[in-house]
Design an enzyme around this catalytic site. Sequence first.
Site, mmCIF file in Angstrom:
data_model
loop_
_atom_site.group_PDB
_atom_site.id
_atom_site.type_symbol
_atom_site.label_atom_id
_atom_site.label_comp_id
_atom_site.label_asym_id
_atom_site.label_seq_id
_atom_site.Cartn_x
_atom_site.Cartn_y
_atom_site.Cartn_z
ATOM 1 N N GLY A 1 0.885 -1.037 0.559
ATOM 2 C CA GLY A 1 0.034 -0.108 -0.597
ATOM 3 C C GLY A 1 0.886 0.645 -0.132
ATOM 4 O O GLY A 1 0.452 2.524 -0.524
ATOM 5 N N THR A 2 1.443 0.965 1.035
ATOM 6 C CA THR A 2 3.024 2.817 0.469
ATOM 7 C C THR A 2 3.001 2.713 -0.644
ATOM 8 O O THR A 2 2.919 3.565 -1.096
ATOM 9 C CB THR A 2 3.761 2.048 1.585
ATOM 10 O OG1 THR A 2 3.744 2.255 3.175
ATOM 11 C CG2 THR A 2 5.351 3.314 1.693
ATOM 12 N N ASN B 1 -7.389 4.413 9.277
ATOM 13 C CA ASN B 1 -6.951 2.692 9.499
ATOM 14 C C ASN B 1 -6.288 3.225 11.345
ATOM 15 O O ASN B 1 -6.709 2.471 11.864
ATOM 16 C CB ASN B 1 -5.050 3.006 9.539
ATOM 17 C CG ASN B 1 -4.345 3.835 8.689
ATOM 18 O OD1 ASN B 1 -4.989 4.906 8.599
ATOM 19 N ND2 ASN B 1 -3.514 3.742 10.189
ATOM 20 N N GLN C 1 -7.530 0.097 3.726
ATOM 21 C CA GLN C 1 -8.610 -0.500 5.398
ATOM 22 C C GLN C 1 -10.061 -1.743 5.166
ATOM 23 O O GLN C 1 -10.534 -2.061 5.531
ATOM 24 C CB GLN C 1 -8.168 0.907 6.229
ATOM 25 C CG GLN C 1 -7.337 0.735 6.812
ATOM 26 C CD GLN C 1 -6.664 -0.325 8.153
ATOM 27 O OE1 GLN C 1 -7.232 -0.516 8.004
ATOM 28 N NE2 GLN C 1 -5.162 -0.327 8.310
ATOM 29 N N SER D 1 -4.012 -3.603 -0.116
ATOM 30 C CA SER D 1 -2.800 -3.953 -0.181
ATOM 31 C C SER D 1 -3.255 -5.500 0.781
ATOM 32 O O SER D 1 -4.444 -4.708 1.466
ATOM 33 C CB SER D 1 -1.741 -3.467 0.761
ATOM 34 O OG SER D 1 -1.138 -3.999 1.888
ATOM 35 N N HIS E 1 -2.572 -7.929 2.551
ATOM 36 C CA HIS E 1 -2.278 -8.228 3.626
ATOM 37 C C HIS E 1 -3.690 -7.670 4.849
ATOM 38 O O HIS E 1 -3.437 -7.780 5.962
ATOM 39 C CB HIS E 1 -1.199 -7.898 4.217
ATOM 40 C CG HIS E 1 -0.774 -6.132 4.708
ATOM 41 N ND1 HIS E 1 -0.565 -6.175 6.445
ATOM 42 C CD2 HIS E 1 0.289 -5.495 4.564
ATOM 43 C CE1 HIS E 1 0.027 -4.778 6.360
ATOM 44 N NE2 HIS E 1 0.558 -4.863 5.452
ATOM 45 N N THR F 1 10.695 -7.874 -11.634
ATOM 46 C CA THR F 1 10.073 -9.343 -12.219
ATOM 47 C C THR F 1 9.140 -9.498 -11.409
ATOM 48 O O THR F 1 8.968 -9.213 -9.711
ATOM 49 C CB THR F 1 10.785 -10.621 -11.797
ATOM 50 O OG1 THR F 1 12.251 -10.108 -12.767
ATOM 51 C CG2 THR F 1 10.198 -11.832 -12.057
ATOM 52 N N CYS G 1 2.516 1.633 12.280
ATOM 53 C CA CYS G 1 3.919 2.007 12.140
ATOM 54 C C CYS G 1 4.608 3.167 13.201
ATOM 55 O O CYS G 1 5.393 3.305 13.159
ATOM 56 C CB CYS G 1 3.557 2.892 11.119
ATOM 57 S SG CYS G 1 2.474 2.011 9.769
#
Length: 378
Positions: free
Chosen positions: A69-70, A145, A175, A195, A197, A233, A321
């Site tokens: 996501g970042t 978040n 989120q 993202s 995860h 890749t 974070c």
Amino acid sequence: MIYFDNAATTAMSEAALDALMEVSRNQYGNPSSVYGFGRKSKDLLEQSRKIIAGCIGAEPEEIFFTSCGTESDNWVIRQIGSVWNSAITTAVEHHAILYPAEEKAAEGYNIRFLTVDENCMVSEDALQNALTGAPELVSVMLQNNEVGAIQDIKRLAKIVHERNEKSLFHTDAVQAIGHIPVNVKDLGIDMLSASAHKFNGPKGIGFLYIRKGCNLKAFILGGGQEKKMRSGTENVASIYSMAKALEDNVNNMGTVHEHVYKLEKYFIALLKREGIQFRINGNSDNRATGILNIAFENLDGEGLLNMLDMHDICISIGSACNSKSQDRSHVLQAMGLSESHIDSSVRISIGRFNTEKDVETMVKWITKYRDITILADS
Ligand code: PLP
């Protein structure tokens, strides 16, 4: 271990794990290789793109794979100066938006950071007033978040496009994707970050939706993958696993939502039964189910986190974070909460794999912490 930090990351679903293992073990060919084994990897990539696009109402060619996501957020914000010279975002974005935006402001670009009200909501009037009339970038997150506030992105995007049809609207939906219904066409947005995860997929993989016709510049130069927009890749196993995770979450969204909603209600009922004084930060009308930012009266949030940690229960203060930093949450500060209120706040985020037993155990230890604190104060 009891995990109540599902806004920080999530456990992988069986669908995602199976896909990851299967492709890692059997389909390791480079999708750029011209022989059959490579072409099979390329097929998996395109299949994944199609699945993801289908889940958010996009076209497959509008999905670009990134590492997280970042990266998706940075890709968008770092276009300031080449695609647009001015931008608007909000004070409650994730640092993946805020820090590159601050960097652009320091370079001299005109960046405005909108404030929010006590419920973490962005005001439409404030956005109207901040727009310059020139083509610019506007980036507002879909779901916060830290407090789970859900913005009216459709409305905000309309305001931006009505002012100047060449302005582009980006939303950080990290989120939200896989948890609430998201349709990019219906929202009327131009770009969206996600993202894996956060929706029971693997870490280190994400995507950026770029609406056809938006002329973004390439983010990483090299071998020319992702239509020369994001070289490197492709991580086929993680990409396929991300697609399967999203598909699984979207297919089970109704049941998972009901489960999380029930656990949230149960948690609140148990807190009340124990006579624990608390206040939920933000407004439940526009808050994501399962993200509870709670201030416990006269309790220290960090102390509570440490106590729960000693009993193998994971929650957080602020965002994942900055949980190690001494800084108070920039989101709670922007909502105008006092320092003492922020210091007594924690984030408890419930996920699809939590159980009633998890909730009971957590409330037992919160109650113990409250009792110990009362005893120490008396
Ligand atoms: N945006 C939001 C709203 C987030 O919650 C997060 C992660 O916490 C990110 C961006 C960054 O995503 P990633 O961890 O995939 O880099």
